[in-house]
Scaffold this motif. Sequence first.
Motif, PDB file in Angstrom:
ATOM      1  N   ILE A  31     -65.667  15.818  -3.068  1.00  0.00           N
ATOM      2  CA  ILE A  31     -65.605  17.431  -3.290  1.00  0.00           C
ATOM      3  C   ILE A  31     -64.112  17.786  -3.279  1.00  0.00           C
ATOM      4  N   SER A  88     -59.666  19.740 -10.507  1.00  0.00           N
ATOM      5  CA  SER A  88     -60.037  21.156 -11.121  1.00  0.00           C
ATOM      6  C   SER A  88     -59.241  22.092 -11.049  1.00  0.00           C
ATOM      7  N   VAL A  98     -68.600  14.537 -16.105  1.00  0.00           N
ATOM      8  CA  VAL A  98     -69.887  15.240 -15.920  1.00  0.00           C
ATOM      9  C   VAL A  98     -71.262  14.528 -16.223  1.00  0.00           C
ATOM     10  N   LEU A 132     -73.621  14.701  -7.098  1.00  0.00           N
ATOM     11  CA  LEU A 132     -73.237  16.168  -7.223  1.00  0.00           C
ATOM     12  C   LEU A 132     -71.586  16.493  -7.176  1.00  0.00           C
ATOM     13  N   ILE A 151     -70.146  15.972 -10.819  1.00  0.00           N
ATOM     14  CA  ILE A 151     -70.833  17.079 -11.368  1.00  0.00           C
ATOM     15  C   ILE A 151     -70.085  18.186 -11.416  1.00  0.00           C
ATOM     16  N   ILE A 152     -70.119  18.940 -10.105  1.00  0.00           N
ATOM     17  CA  ILE A 152     -69.658  20.099  -9.904  1.00  0.00           C
ATOM     18  C   ILE A 152     -68.014  20.264 -10.299  1.00  0.00           C
ATOM     19  N   SER A 153     -67.311  19.346  -9.611  1.00  0.00           N
ATOM     20  CA  SER A 153     -65.643  19.431  -9.768  1.00  0.00           C
ATOM     21  C   SER A 153     -65.570  19.373 -11.251  1.00  0.00           C
ATOM     22  N   ALA A 210     -67.551  20.084 -13.781  1.00  0.00           N
ATOM     23  CA  ALA A 210     -68.185  21.113 -14.665  1.00  0.00           C
ATOM     24  C   ALA A 210     -67.107  22.383 -14.516  1.00  0.00           C
ATOM     25  N   PHE A 211     -66.844  22.465 -13.512  1.00  0.00           N
ATOM     26  CA  PHE A 211     -65.577  23.524 -13.138  1.00  0.00           C
ATOM     27  C   PHE A 211     -64.112  23.228 -14.087  1.00  0.00           C
TER      28      PHE A 211
END
Length: 86
Positions: free
Chosen positions: A8, A15, A50, A59, A62-64, A66-67
């Motif tokens: 993260i 990101s 992603v 996760l 995916i999150i980083s 996607a941002f």
Amino acid sequence: MDENVLGIVAGVFTSFSMIPQLIKVIREKNVEDLSLVMILVLITGVSLWVWYGIIRDELPIIISNAFAVLVNLTLLVCYFLFRKKS
């Protein structure tokens, strides 16, 4: 350090790397120095990350990413809004 926390943190730095460029483009409304090919390649790359994150059920990936897709798509929209038509 937990590997998810590490992922993260790495994702946040990656990101957010384009945020200063996006802010500059929005403030100056100037995209002359931006490369359209670079933006498209970057969007493709982070989109694939992603997809990879979804396949691996990771996760942080995916999150980083996607941002990053969102930030770079915004930069792409600005590119077309602010470019000088010749």
